[in-house]
Design an enzyme around this catalytic site. Sequence first.
Site, PDB file in Angstrom:
ATOM      1  N   GLU A  55       0.884  -1.182   0.002  1.00  0.00           N
ATOM      2  CA  GLU A  55      -0.001  -0.136   0.002  1.00  0.00           C
ATOM      3  C   GLU A  55       0.949   1.284  -0.252  1.00  0.00           C
ATOM      4  O   GLU A  55       0.695   2.196  -0.794  1.00  0.00           O
ATOM      5  CB  GLU A  55      -0.994  -0.023   1.350  1.00  0.00           C
ATOM      6  CG  GLU A  55      -1.749  -1.250   1.191  1.00  0.00           C
ATOM      7  CD  GLU A  55      -1.258  -2.499   2.008  1.00  0.00           C
ATOM      8  OE1 GLU A  55      -1.891  -3.029   2.642  1.00  0.00           O
ATOM      9  OE2 GLU A  55      -0.156  -2.429   2.260  1.00  0.00           O
ATOM     10  N   CYS A  76      -1.920  -2.733   7.474  1.00  0.00           N
ATOM     11  CA  CYS A  76      -1.397  -2.744   8.882  1.00  0.00           C
ATOM     12  C   CYS A  76      -1.872  -1.492   9.533  1.00  0.00           C
ATOM     13  O   CYS A  76      -1.997  -0.530   9.186  1.00  0.00           O
ATOM     14  CB  CYS A  76       0.324  -3.085   8.713  1.00  0.00           C
ATOM     15  SG  CYS A  76       1.183  -1.519   7.972  1.00  0.00           S
ATOM     16  N   CYS A  86       0.169   1.560   7.329  1.00  0.00           N
ATOM     17  CA  CYS A  86      -0.505   1.670   6.034  1.00  0.00           C
ATOM     18  C   CYS A  86      -1.948   2.172   6.330  1.00  0.00           C
ATOM     19  O   CYS A  86      -2.089   3.179   5.636  1.00  0.00           O
ATOM     20  CB  CYS A  86      -0.601   0.191   5.259  1.00  0.00           C
ATOM     21  SG  CYS A  86       0.992  -0.434   4.827  1.00  0.00           S
TER      22      CYS A  86
END
Length: 147
Positions: A55, A76, A86
């Site tokens: 990402e 995450c 992220c």
Amino acid sequence: MTLRSDRDLLQAAVDLSRLSPPAPTHYAVGAVVTDLAGTVLATGYTGEVEHFHAEEAALAKLAGAGAALYTSLEPCTFRRSRPRPCTDLILAAGIRRVVLALREPLLFADCHGVESLRAAGVEVVELPELAPAVRAINAHLLAAPAL
């Protein structure tokens, strides 16, 4: 490139995850960022840039904000290798919709990406029919899926 369905865009993210070199320290993840029409604006995969999650790699390529993010694995909420998880990067980029195949298994961290994004008003869609492919790509970390 414009893909039409969530499934097609998420499959593209799963396919990107295959580019991530298997490692004992991270999942192989792919990500695709699109505009409202489904036009792909940026892509990324884990390991494309050292220490970047998928990402993060995709969002770093954007000049502006995208509308949706398709990721093979739940974003995450905790990072050991970088200062921002992220989920924070997704929110900062103005992403309003996230589509994923598999929630992060409890291996590296206790992830709450889906809950964190939803609490911030982001629409989160899960397409579990693609989860077996994500598990297979990450078989170096996870038990192989039952057939």
